[in-house]
Design a protein around this motif. Sequence first.
Motif, PDB file in Angstrom:
ATOM      1  N   VAL A  77      -2.262   7.535 -10.704  1.00 39.85           N
ATOM      2  CA  VAL A  77      -2.478   6.091 -10.654  1.00 39.85           C
ATOM      3  C   VAL A  77      -2.910   5.666  -9.253  1.00 39.85           C
ATOM      4  O   VAL A  77      -3.815   4.839  -9.084  1.00 39.85           O
ATOM      5  N   LEU A  78      -2.269   6.244  -8.219  1.00 44.14           N
ATOM      6  CA  LEU A  78      -2.639   5.914  -6.849  1.00 44.14           C
ATOM      7  C   LEU A  78      -4.072   6.331  -6.532  1.00 44.14           C
ATOM      8  O   LEU A  78      -4.801   5.619  -5.854  1.00 44.14           O
TER       9      LEU A  78
ATOM     10  N   VAL B 236       2.548  -4.460   3.425  1.00 45.86           N
ATOM     11  CA  VAL B 236       3.521  -3.398   3.675  1.00 45.86           C
ATOM     12  C   VAL B 236       2.877  -2.076   3.289  1.00 45.86           C
ATOM     13  O   VAL B 236       2.432  -1.902   2.153  1.00 45.86           O
ATOM     14  N   LEU B 237       2.810  -1.151   4.242  1.00 46.35           N
ATOM     15  CA  LEU B 237       2.253   0.172   4.001  1.00 46.35           C
ATOM     16  C   LEU B 237       3.411   1.163   3.980  1.00 46.35           C
ATOM     17  O   LEU B 237       4.019   1.439   5.020  1.00 46.35           O
TER      18      LEU B 237
ATOM     19  N   VAL C  22       2.822  -4.040   8.240  1.00 48.11           N
ATOM     20  CA  VAL C  22       4.027  -3.323   8.653  1.00 48.11           C
ATOM     21  C   VAL C  22       4.030  -1.996   7.914  1.00 48.11           C
ATOM     22  O   VAL C  22       3.999  -1.966   6.678  1.00 48.11           O
ATOM     23  N   ALA C  23       4.031  -0.896   8.648  1.00 47.42           N
ATOM     24  CA  ALA C  23       4.048   0.431   8.051  1.00 47.42           C
ATOM     25  C   ALA C  23       5.445   1.029   8.178  1.00 47.42           C
ATOM     26  O   ALA C  23       6.144   0.805   9.168  1.00 47.42           O
ATOM     27  N   VAL C  24       5.868   1.788   7.165  1.00 54.23           N
ATOM     28  CA  VAL C  24       7.218   2.341   7.128  1.00 54.23           C
ATOM     29  C   VAL C  24       7.150   3.847   6.922  1.00 54.23           C
ATOM     30  O   VAL C  24       6.603   4.324   5.925  1.00 54.23           O
ATOM     31  N   VAL C  25       7.705   4.592   7.876  1.00 59.69           N
ATOM     32  CA  VAL C  25       7.879   6.041   7.760  1.00 59.69           C
ATOM     33  C   VAL C  25       9.357   6.278   7.512  1.00 59.69           C
ATOM     34  O   VAL C  25      10.192   6.012   8.376  1.00 59.69           O
ATOM     35  N   LEU C  26       9.678   6.782   6.327  1.00 56.39           N
ATOM     36  CA  LEU C  26      11.069   6.882   5.902  1.00 56.39           C
ATOM     37  C   LEU C  26      11.456   8.342   5.693  1.00 56.39           C
ATOM     38  O   LEU C  26      11.003   8.988   4.752  1.00 56.39           O
TER      39      LEU C  26
ATOM     40  N   VAL D 258       0.860  -1.184   0.000  1.00 58.62           N
ATOM     41  CA  VAL D 258       0.000   0.000   0.000  1.00 58.62           C
ATOM     42  C   VAL D 258       0.893   1.229   0.000  1.00 58.62           C
ATOM     43  O   VAL D 258       1.735   1.397   0.882  1.00 58.62           O
ATOM     44  N   LEU D 259       0.731   2.087  -1.013  1.00 54.17           N
ATOM     45  CA  LEU D 259       1.448   3.354  -1.059  1.00 54.17           C
ATOM     46  C   LEU D 259       0.484   4.421  -0.552  1.00 54.17           C
ATOM     47  O   LEU D 259      -0.430   4.842  -1.258  1.00 54.17           O
TER      48      LEU D 259
END
Length: 277
Positions: A271-272, A254-255, A79-83, A62-63
């Motif tokens: 697109v999103l 994965v978010l 699992v979420a990722v803040v980068l 998921v974007l």
Amino acid sequence: MRLLGTEVDLPRALLVGLAGLVALTLVLAGLFSTAAFGAYNPSWDGTSDLRALADEQADETVLAREVGAYREADPTETVAVVLSPTEAYSENDTDRLRSFVARGGTLVVAEDFGPHATPLLAGLGVDTRVNGTLVRDERFYYRAPALPVATNVSANHTLTRGVEEVTLNYGTVLDPGANATVPVSTSAFAHLDTNASGKLDANETVASFPVVAVEPVGEGRVVAVSDPSIVLNAMLEREGNRQFATNVAGNGTVLLDLSHTSGVPPLAAAVLVLREA
């Protein structure tokens, strides 16, 4: 002018070719980004390879352009990722992330010198903090001491299964909370370059410093990482970094949180939007 037996109007052909080149340039600009850590940046400083790895490893990627995606996600399977966020999370946004973690989610916050990680970690209710001082290692490094290789890796933690070392790229370290578990640390020969001299000085201590810390929040956990560069396209070429990223991604959802970052090109954003609709 004749070309392959056909009469061609040269000025018109040049005009058509120029128009095609402009159109191609606009399409590429709409699909790709040059922003550092950008999920649509295919250059060395982008994370398009991380996005591809998530697509391969996880059941779903998921974007997320809005924090509302956390409400729709199943926390126990995500699992979420803040980068390296480029914008601060508001109190309401942080509450949304904290609720996701408290209900069983895993949230990875990776940052080194940016100003937005400390308020976010505090709002999430964890005590771990990003130190913010450059870490160097004069003995265990990749290409230069400012690219230290973290060799103290737990063999028993799920995030580091099959990982022997993690390579940093001009990163920092963590000050872990009392309840935090530290599965990755630098070697015992690392030091913090407190005066930015680029070398080990007499007043700087050689020691092992935390790089990854895992802290529980409710039913879930927050994973703090002291260098987002470990998942850049160039750094995923390092075997340990790729395996660590693979372990983080797991096999659920994965978010990738793009809500507070720059670098989502317009066509990709369109697109999103269509996918969300």
